[in-house]
Every structure is written in C-alpha cells, then in structure tokens.
Motif scaffolding. Structure first.
Motif, PDB file in Angstrom:
ATOM      1  N   GLN A 195      45.549  75.059  63.537  1.00 35.28           N
ATOM      2  CA  GLN A 195      46.592  74.155  63.053  1.00 35.28           C
ATOM      3  C   GLN A 195      46.028  73.094  62.112  1.00 35.28           C
ATOM      4  OE1 GLN A 195      48.885  72.238  66.134  1.00 35.28           O
ATOM      5  NE2 GLN A 195      49.806  70.765  64.737  1.00 35.28           N
ATOM      6  N   GLY A 196      44.827  72.603  62.398  1.00 38.23           N
ATOM      7  CA  GLY A 196      44.229  71.587  61.539  1.00 38.23           C
ATOM      8  C   GLY A 196      44.036  72.069  60.124  1.00 38.23           C
ATOM      9  N   ARG A 197      43.622  73.316  59.982  1.00 32.74           N
ATOM     10  CA  ARG A 197      43.404  73.906  58.661  1.00 32.74           C
ATOM     11  C   ARG A 197      44.728  74.006  57.903  1.00 32.74           C
ATOM     12  NH1 ARG A 197      39.226  78.458  59.762  1.00 32.74           N
ATOM     13  NH2 ARG A 197      37.810  76.704  60.081  1.00 32.74           N
ATOM     14  N   VAL A 198      45.771  74.428  58.617  1.00 31.30           N
ATOM     15  CA  VAL A 198      47.088  74.533  57.985  1.00 31.30           C
ATOM     16  C   VAL A 198      47.566  73.157  57.525  1.00 31.30           C
ATOM     17  CG1 VAL A 198      49.506  75.157  58.380  1.00 31.30           C
ATOM     18  CG2 VAL A 198      47.683  76.599  59.311  1.00 31.30           C
ATOM     19  N   CYS A 199      47.355  72.153  58.363  1.00 33.69           N
ATOM     20  CA  CYS A 199      47.843  70.806  58.046  1.00 33.69           C
ATOM     21  C   CYS A 199      47.100  70.197  56.869  1.00 33.69           C
ATOM     22  CB  CYS A 199      47.712  69.912  59.271  1.00 33.69           C
ATOM     23  SG  CYS A 199      48.945  70.235  60.548  1.00 33.69           S
ATOM     24  N   VAL A 200      45.792  70.372  56.801  1.00 33.95           N
ATOM     25  CA  VAL A 200      45.032  69.795  55.688  1.00 33.95           C
ATOM     26  C   VAL A 200      45.439  70.437  54.367  1.00 33.95           C
ATOM     27  CG1 VAL A 200      42.729  69.569  54.679  1.00 33.95           C
ATOM     28  CG2 VAL A 200      43.081  69.050  57.085  1.00 33.95           C
ATOM     29  N   LEU A 238      44.290  58.045  45.616  1.00 34.11           N
ATOM     30  CA  LEU A 238      44.542  59.484  45.733  1.00 34.11           C
ATOM     31  C   LEU A 238      43.275  60.288  45.466  1.00 34.11           C
ATOM     32  CD1 LEU A 238      48.026  59.834  43.991  1.00 34.11           C
ATOM     33  CD2 LEU A 238      47.526  60.375  46.384  1.00 34.11           C
ATOM     34  N   LYS A 239      42.545  59.923  44.418  1.00 36.55           N
ATOM     35  CA  LYS A 239      41.307  60.641  44.086  1.00 36.55           C
ATOM     36  C   LYS A 239      40.277  60.485  45.193  1.00 36.55           C
ATOM     37  CE  LYS A 239      39.446  59.959  40.044  1.00 36.55           C
ATOM     38  NZ  LYS A 239      38.913  61.310  39.726  1.00 36.55           N
ATOM     39  N   ALA A 240      40.059  59.230  45.613  1.00 38.88           N
ATOM     40  CA  ALA A 240      39.009  58.966  46.597  1.00 38.88           C
ATOM     41  C   ALA A 240      39.346  59.552  47.965  1.00 38.88           C
ATOM     42  CB  ALA A 240      38.771  57.465  46.704  1.00 38.88           C
ATOM     43  N   ASP A 241      40.597  59.433  48.362  1.00 37.93           N
ATOM     44  CA  ASP A 241      40.979  59.825  49.717  1.00 37.93           C
ATOM     45  C   ASP A 241      41.140  61.329  49.890  1.00 37.93           C
ATOM     46  OD1 ASP A 241      40.957  57.161  50.400  1.00 37.93           O
ATOM     47  OD2 ASP A 241      43.128  56.910  50.362  1.00 37.93           O
ATOM     48  N   THR A 242      41.505  62.050  48.830  1.00 37.31           N
ATOM     49  CA  THR A 242      41.707  63.501  48.967  1.00 37.31           C
ATOM     50  C   THR A 242      40.453  64.301  48.655  1.00 37.31           C
ATOM     51  OG1 THR A 242      42.469  63.717  46.667  1.00 37.31           O
ATOM     52  CG2 THR A 242      44.161  63.356  48.366  1.00 37.31           C
ATOM     53  N   ASP A 243      39.444  63.665  48.092  1.00 34.80           N
ATOM     54  CA  ASP A 243      38.259  64.414  47.671  1.00 34.80           C
ATOM     55  C   ASP A 243      37.631  65.175  48.844  1.00 34.80           C
ATOM     56  OD1 ASP A 243      36.393  64.638  45.170  1.00 34.80           O
ATOM     57  OD2 ASP A 243      35.046  64.371  46.873  1.00 34.80           O
ATOM     58  N   VAL A 244      37.631  64.564  50.012  1.00 32.31           N
ATOM     59  CA  VAL A 244      37.006  65.185  51.181  1.00 32.31           C
ATOM     60  C   VAL A 244      37.876  66.283  51.784  1.00 32.31           C
ATOM     61  CG1 VAL A 244      37.926  63.653  52.981  1.00 32.31           C
ATOM     62  CG2 VAL A 244      35.595  64.576  53.196  1.00 32.31           C
ATOM     63  N   PHE A 245      39.115  66.436  51.324  1.00 30.75           N
ATOM     64  CA  PHE A 245      39.959  67.503  51.853  1.00 30.75           C
ATOM     65  C   PHE A 245      39.333  68.877  51.614  1.00 30.75           C
ATOM     66  CE2 PHE A 245      44.444  65.359  51.948  1.00 30.75           C
ATOM     67  CZ  PHE A 245      43.911  64.318  52.701  1.00 30.75           C
ATOM     68  N   THR A 246      38.534  68.997  50.562  1.00 33.98           N
ATOM     69  CA  THR A 246      37.872  70.281  50.303  1.00 33.98           C
ATOM     70  C   THR A 246      36.777  70.567  51.327  1.00 33.98           C
ATOM     71  OG1 THR A 246      36.303  69.257  48.759  1.00 33.98           O
ATOM     72  CG2 THR A 246      38.348  70.125  47.831  1.00 33.98           C
ATOM     73  N   THR A 247      36.429  69.570  52.121  1.00 32.84           N
ATOM     74  CA  THR A 247      35.402  69.708  53.155  1.00 32.84           C
ATOM     75  C   THR A 247      36.005  69.701  54.552  1.00 32.84           C
ATOM     76  OG1 THR A 247      33.819  68.561  51.723  1.00 32.84           O
ATOM     77  CG2 THR A 247      33.280  68.670  54.069  1.00 32.84           C
ATOM     78  N   PHE A 248      37.045  68.890  54.762  1.00 28.99           N
ATOM     79  CA  PHE A 248      37.734  68.848  56.060  1.00 28.99           C
ATOM     80  C   PHE A 248      38.107  70.243  56.536  1.00 28.99           C
ATOM     81  CE2 PHE A 248      39.915  64.380  56.029  1.00 28.99           C
ATOM     82  CZ  PHE A 248      38.746  63.822  56.519  1.00 28.99           C
TER      83      PHE A 248
END
Length: 667
Positions: A296-301, A430-440
């Motif tokens: 579920q975490g993967r789907v949500c991110v 937006l840039k700073a906070d979403t950048d780690v989404f590619t790693t989460f």
C-alpha cells in the motif's frame, strides 16, 4: 496521397469539445469523491502551514506538522483504511484516495500521515493479529499514540533480507532482546523517530535457540512521553533537502527487552518454550509474503507524486494563460505565454501524461483494494498470482509517477520564469519535498528490476523460494527459454498484426490517432526489449558466465524493458478510461489528451523505433507535427483541465503568478 501518408490535421474534422469542469472533476475523483472533498476542505482550513514552513524554525515546524496531522485524524480522513471497530473507515480505497489528495498541500504533513497511518499503522494492521490490533490500533488511528516504521538501516536499504538488527529470544524470560550490533545496522532516515514516536515497528533478524529465521517485525517502545527509554539511543538526522517538518532520525537498540507478544505474528510465532512456528515453511516465501502486505505504501507514494505534479501544472498553466510576453502580431499587444507553440510543447504533453498516470493509478489502487479484500490482514487464500501482479504494477507505476513529478515540477518552475523561483509560489517546496519520492518505498531503479523479474519469470511462484543469487540464476537460466519462445520473432510480429491487420506495413498504414496503433507500438517495444534481455541472459549462461554477473551486465536493458512495460500499462489504462466515458464532450476531451500522451511517448523514444524499423523518417516527422497540432487543440481547454484537478485555491498561494485579488486568483 499514398497509403503511407497521414492526412494533415487541418483536413481532419474539428471535434474540439466544451469542458464541463465539474463533470470532469467528478470523473477524476471517482467513487471516493466525498473523501477527496473532505481532504480538500481540511487542506484549505490548514493552508497557513505552507507559510509557516518558511518562517518557523525546524523544531517549531515539526510541532506544527504534528498538530495538523492529529487534527486531521480527528476528522476521520487519515483512518479510512482501518477497521471501523478501531475508529477507522473500513475502506482501503478511500484511504488511498485521501492520501493522494493530501499531496495538494504541505508535503511534510503528507509524509507524517504516511509514516503514522500507512507505515507504522499499516504494519500493525497487516503483520499483527487481534492482540496487537486491540492494543494499538484505536490510539494510533486517533493520533494519541505516535509511532515509526524502523526498517531501513544505514548499511542496508533496499536489501531488507540482509538487515543487521537482531531480535534474540530469551526462553527463560519469554522476551525478545533487540540489539544493534554495529553502526551499519542502526535504523536510519526513520520518520517520527527523532522527536515524536513512542513506539517503533522494528524489523530485525529473528534468532531462536541460536538459529536464524529471517527478518520479522516487532513492536518496541522507544519513548515514554518525551523521555527516551533505557537501551534506546536516538539521534536526529538533521536538516534535509526538504520535508523538514518530518522528524527523521536514527535508532540504536542496546539489549532492549520486549515481551514475546511484541512479535507481529500474522505469519510466524514463537511459543513460550521457544519453538518457531509459521504457516509458510519456506523462509524466502515467508519474507516476500510479509513485505507484500506493505505494498500500500508504494501505491500511495506513486499517487502522491502524480498529485504533486497536478499542483505544479495548475500554477504553471494558469500563469501561462495570463502572463504576456513580446508582441506577436501587428496589433501591438503582447501575447500570453500559453499561445506560444514552445510553451504549449513544454506544458501540455506533461498535462496529458498526468491524466494518463492518473488513470493508471486508479487501476493499481483498484487492484490493491481487490487483492486486500477488506480492512484487515490478507486472507490465506488470496490469489498469489494476483498479488505478484499487483506488486509489480505498483512498483512500475510508483517509479513512473514519481519520476514524472520530478520532471514536471522542474519544467513548470522554469515555465514560470523568475517568479517561479520565489518560495511563495510553491515550487521551492514542491521540488525539495518530492525529490525523495523517487527513493521512498524503494529506489525506482530497484523497483523496475522487480518489474522486469516478474516479466521474465512470468510471475512464477518459484521466484519467492530463492535468495537473491538464486533469483538471478533462475531469471538468467530456466526462465529464459520460456521468455525467448514467448516473445520470439514470428509470434511477436503476428501479435502486432492481430491488433492492426494490414500486412508488413501495418505501422505505416495505420492512422496516428488510432489507439490500436498507439498501443501496438508500445507493445512491440516492450516485447522486443523483453526478448532482447532474455537472449542476452541466455547467451551469458550458455557461455558459462556467473549468473549474477550476467544479470548485472544487462541491468540497463532490464530497466528499459520494465519501463517500456509500465508505459504500455499506463496507455492501456488511459485508453480504457476514454472508452468507458459516455458523455461526448468528456470523451472527446480525454481522447485529445490520450492521443497527445501516446504520440508524445512514441516521439520521445523515436530513435529506438526508427532503429528497430517501426518508424520511417517521414512517419516520425508526421508524429511530431501531430503532437504540435494536438497541443494547439488542447490549448483552449488547458485551464479547465487543470481546474478539474480540484486543487484548493487556498493551497496554491502564488499571488504573483495567479494575479490574486480579494476574490481569489484571476482566471
């Protein structure tokens, strides 16, 4: 005109639709419209946190984020996926919809919610049993008990099976002893750990009577109020690139004792006398089953990344529709940015791709709801193949969705010029906070390897019975012959011909706006790449090379095949959505976006299609002309299309970009 030529767009009938924004928003919101509107309302009420993030110090900002999260929990929006008996909503689909929509606002709030209710709460719900549910769920759902999800270690991220933290069973005391053997085994980057978590779900190697049984999860107290408990060491990770409202930290455990019942025992149990019991005999299958419940975490991110892109596009498109630059005609009046062809090319294909990814996200969220058929743990009889398909699709969609967010936010920032560089216009956060989404929830390249392995093995059950090296050998050995046979020459081309009858020149004769043609092109690319990977693997194995080395050697090809597969799934989802719409204007609107997305995707990889004989130079040029023409047709609809996302005006801020007045933004 020859059969290989495409009629110019000017000769095609004009089908430019009128957009009913309310109807389109209803379509996008789907069956959880009321849930999404609840979140929008909560975001509008707490929109001031976006400014607070810029003026508060880090400690105060963290407290502000926590307060907002607890307040939102009181409205019910964060507990949608938990059983009603514990204060939840009993609807997993609603939970995903709520989380995705939360991405319109402050993303530290989003991540704090994800940690508390998705990771920490989800682990207790899915990996625990009634004892744990009764003990913890009601308080964590209400936000009275804060927790963290302690999986990642400094020395081990994606390779969870190799975690170093140990949980040894003391049979006399009937307790587990949690120990961090070295600094590489410290838990790191753990959200909620640095300041707020009272409990941690700790993933550790279970050891009973000197025998290891693999990674299991335990509920471990780490604080009593503000006091860190004995044996627990906490260190703040410090300032980050973004998301500084989330208290990420490191955890060490020095012989911390927890009762036997602290083991989350949905898939394994240790008896008082020290016997290890599990309904799943194979340790690797048990491990993958455990991790599969946390998909579920993967789907949500992935959904959060897509929605963050919607925010950026809403700001950039509205700005481009009102900002004038240079005289473009004899009238002497400066032209609005969105009337320039280059500006359309920059923003509108990204807008179309966002709609496509939204459709794909709806599919994977629906599959998640179906596989996890209820708010509680997965039933023993769940379809294993369906679960593996879900895990693969969630991994691919998450990767494409979060990469899309990174690309879209940057392009939108640039499209807003210097004004886009001001913090008040939201792009900085937006840039700073979403950048780690590619790693989460897994590095995107690692996730695409998971997708590719599923494709190469046809999601074979044996895949779960092996360690990492065993998987490499299996993928590079036994499975290869099957894949080569399945995707080899004649069968591949015949499958494409079945989609588009027309002989050897099918790809030259089909209309560019025929969705069957568009899908066939992406299917061809996918199957060709999978077959190519399989042949390269087989060649290396036949030469006697080490399977792990062979697999590593073709990783770039593996990633490309997985990405091509997911691109095809995204387009299929969008085409299916368009076909299901009955309202003529909505169907025409989404059809334009679908064509723009499909042809932009082909255009972006036209070198590959030309190298492999699927595009002539003339056909390639025709596609580029068509993309430009589609951009011109979408342009009059663009503001309505972003308005349909339903991003609350209160969270857009951006006074310079949107021309705020007392009544709101000028449109």
């Amino acid at each position: 005109m020859t059969t290989h030529e495409v009629p110019p767009v000017s000769d095609l009938p004009s089908l430019d639709p009128d957009v009913d924004v309310a109807a389109l928003r209803t379509l996008l919101d789907g069956r959880h419209r009321e849930v999404r509107d609840l979140v929008r309302s909560n975001l509008a009420e707490h929109a001031g946190i976006l400014e607070d993030a810029e003026v508060l110090d880090r400690a105060a900002y963290r407290e502000r984020v926590r307060d907002v999260v607890v307040t939102m929990a009181g409205t019910g929006q964060t507990g949608m996926g938990f059983p009603a008996a514990y204060g939840g909503g009993g609807d997993l689909g609603a939970s995903i919809a709520a989380f995705e929509t939360l991405a319109y606002g402050d993303l530290s709030v989003l991540v704090k919610v994800g940690v508390q209710f998705g990771l920490f709460g989800g682990a207790i719900l899915q990996l625990g049993t009634k004892h744990h549910h009764d003990a913890y769920l009601a308080d964590l759902v209400a936000g009275r008990t804060m927790g963290c999800f302690a999986m990642t270690e400094s020395g081990h991220g994606s390779n969870v099976q190799a975690l170093g933290t140990v949980a040894s069973y003391d049979v006399e005391a009937q307790e587990f002893v949690i120990t961090t053997p070295d600094d590489a085994s410290r838990k790191d980057y753990i959200g909620n750990a640095a300041a707020h978590a009272e409990l941690a779900v700790v993933f550790a190697q279970l050891e009973v009577g000197g025998e290891r049984h693999g990674v299991h999860a335990f509920v471990v107290p780490v604080r009593d109020g503000d006091r860190v408990l004995d044996g627990v060491r906490v260190e703040d990770d410090g300032p980050k690139m973004g998301l500084n409202g989330v208290d990420n930290g490191r955890l060490w455990f020095d012989g911390v004792r927890v009762p036997r019942t602290a083991l989350l025992n949905q898939f394994a149990e240790v008896t008082p006398e020290g016997r290890y019991l599990s309904p799943i005999d194979n340790p690797n299958r048990r491990f993958f089953t455990m991790l599969g419940t946390l998909v579920q975490g993967r789907v949500c991110v992935g959904g959060a990344g897509i929605n963050a892109a919607k925010v950026a596009l809403t700001i950039a498109v509205r700005y481009a529709d009102r900002r004038r630059q240079f005289e473009a005609s004899a009238t002497g009046e400066e032209q609005v940015l969105l009337d320039y062809g280059m500006h359309q090319r920059r923003l509108l294909p990204l807008l179309a791709r966002t709609y496509a990814l939204h459709a794909a996200q709806e599919v994977v969220a629906g599959q998640l709801h179906d596989v996890f058929s209820g708010p509680g743990p997965v039933e023993d009889g769940a379809d294993e193949h369906a679960r593996r398909m879900l895990e693969s699709r969630a991994a691919g969609t998450k990767a494409l969705g979060t990469w899309h967010a990174t690309r879209t936010i940057q392009e939108c920032r640039e499209a807003c010029g210097g004004a886009g560089y001001l913090s008040e216009n939201r792009f900085a956060a937006l840039k700073a906070d979403t950048d780690v989404f590619t790693t989460f929830e897994g590095d995107n390249h690692v996730l695409l390897q998971l997708v590719a392995k599923g494709l190469l093995t046809d999601y074979a059950g044996a895949f779960e019975d092996m360690d990492q090296l065993g998987m490499a050998r299996f993928v590079a050995g036994v499975a290869v012959d099957t894949v080569v046979e399945r995707t080899s020459g004649h069968k591949l081309v015949q499958s494409v011909r079945d989609l588009l009858p027309g002989g050897d020149s099918w790809d030259q004769e089909a209309g560019l706006l025929d969705p069957n043609y568009q899908l066939a092109m992406l299917r061809f690319r996918e199957e060709h790449m999978i077959a190519g990977v399989a042949r390269r693997l087989k060649r290396g194995i036949d030469q006697g090379d080490d399977p792990g080395v062979v697999f590593s050697r073709v990783q770039d090809h593996v990633i490309a095949a997985a990405r091509a597969h997911t691109e095809r799934l995204v387009l299929e989802a969008f085409v299916a959505q368009v076909r299901a719409v009955t309202d003529d204007d909505l169907k025409a609107t989404l059809g334009l976006l679908c064509d723009l997305h499909a042809l932009s995707t082909i255009e972006a990889d036209r070198a590959w299609f030309m190298e492999h004989g699927r595009l002539s130079s003339a056909r390639s040029k025709a596609i580029s002309r068509e993309v430009g023409a589609l951009c011109r047709r979408v342009r009059p609809l663009a503001v309505d299309l972003v308005d349909a996302f339903g991003v609350p005006d209160e969270v857009l801020r951006s006074p310079d970009l949107l021309g705020w007045t007392d009544a709101g933004p000028v449109r």
